[in-house]
Design an enzyme around this catalytic site. Structure first.
Site, PDB file in Angstrom:
ATOM      1  CG  HIS A  25      18.660   6.397  30.147  1.00 21.87           C
ATOM      2  ND1 HIS A  25      18.499   7.694  29.694  1.00 21.87           N
ATOM      3  CD2 HIS A  25      19.707   6.420  31.020  1.00 21.87           C
ATOM      4  CE1 HIS A  25      19.424   8.469  30.261  1.00 21.87           C
ATOM      5  NE2 HIS A  25      20.157   7.728  31.072  1.00 21.87           N
TER       6      HIS A  25
ATOM      7  CG  HIS B  46      19.606   7.609  35.761  1.00 25.37           C
ATOM      8  ND1 HIS B  46      19.248   8.930  35.603  1.00 25.37           N
ATOM      9  CD2 HIS B  46      20.512   7.351  34.777  1.00 25.37           C
ATOM     10  CE1 HIS B  46      19.906   9.451  34.580  1.00 25.37           C
ATOM     11  NE2 HIS B  46      20.682   8.508  34.060  1.00 25.37           N
ATOM     12  CD  GLU B  47      22.072   4.057  33.538  1.00 20.08           C
ATOM     13  OE1 GLU B  47      21.812   3.958  32.322  1.00 20.08           O
ATOM     14  OE2 GLU B  47      22.771   4.979  34.007  1.00 20.08           O
TER      15      GLU B  47
END
Length: 263
Positions: free
Chosen positions: A133, A129-130
């Site tokens: 980004h 998920h990170e």
């Protein structure tokens, strides 16, 4: 002459918007991106160095090897400017249930997260998920929005390292003024990173169904204290879980061998 500079700045911004309005994220969402990858990478590297000086770094070898193993499996699926050997991973000794990734290939994981992400697949959910980004250039997008909101200021002061834009630059990276304070992205960006991270972890051989278990754990860890969805920049836990289940159903079958990362 100074009274004309705001108009020049506004003209520059208008030109930049015209040039970047067609930029698209990995999921096809339109973005306005005013900064180069080089500028963002430099800002990410500088901020990460500052974090390493201010935060306590966790030195346990087994924990570090475990987090590195999960991260390597994910970044091995990346190409282009985001190749695996360009990512730096640091485990911070903190009770925060969090992780982050910065432009330039910098990843931080807090030990508190390992109490909630109870296996390699759940940890891959968060790190993926990170990374999402970064791949979607969400820091660039947020910093660009900040710049657009300050059209009257001189464009020249946007230069990385400029004192006038120090706080705005930190906010663009999701970092508070004091560093180490992680600021949430908007709900559209969070949901987009969920999708990118889910695809990445599945392609890397992790079990995407564990993403649902991870957010169920997050809901338990929050003790029901999450604010109403309309008042939060994050999707609610229930919305996130429903969205993940819908995305999992769309995933193709991957033949990648399952990683073997153990703490």
């Amino acid at each position: 002459m100074n009274r004309f500079r705001p108009f020049a700045a506004a003209g520059f911004i208008a030109s930049a918007i015209a040039l970047t309005a067609c930029s698209s994220s990995p999921t096809g969402r339109q973005q306005v991106l005013l900064f180069s990858e080089q500028d963002m990478s430099q800002l990410g590297a500088q901020s990460f160095d500052a974090l390493k000086e201010q935060e306590k770094i966790h030195t346990d070898a087994k924990t570090n090897q475990y987090v590195q193993c999960v991260t390597d499996a994910l970044t091995a699926r990346l190409g282009g400017p985001q190749v695996a050997d360009q990512w730096e991973v640091v485990v911070f000794d903190s009770d925060q249930v969090n992780a982050f990734a910065l432009p330039g290939g910098k990843i931080g994981v807090y030990t508190g997260l390992l109490n909630v992400a109870t296996n390699q697949d759940q940890l891959a959910t968060v790190i993926g998920h990170e990374i999402g980004h970064v791949l979607a250039q969400h820091s660039n997008e947020r910093l660009s929005r900040t710049q657009l909101a300050n059209m009257g200021l001189q464009i020249s002061s946007v230069a990385m390292g400029g004192a006038d834009y120090h706080d705005a630059a930190m906010a663009g990276l999701g970092l508070g003024v004091q560093y180490g304070v992680l600021m949430p992205y908007g709900r559209a960006q969070e949901s987009e990173s969920d999708i990118i991270g889910l695809r990445l972890m599945a392609e890397a051989g992790f079990d995407p169904n564990e993403s649902v278990s991870l957010w169920q754990n997050m809901a338990k860890a929050s003790g029901g204290n999450q604010p109403p969805e309309l008042l939060s920049t994050h999707p609610s836990h229930s919305t996130r879980i429903d969205d993940l289940r819908a995305e999992i159903a769309k995933l193709p079958s991957y033949s990648t061998a399952k990683p073997q990362c153990r703490m």
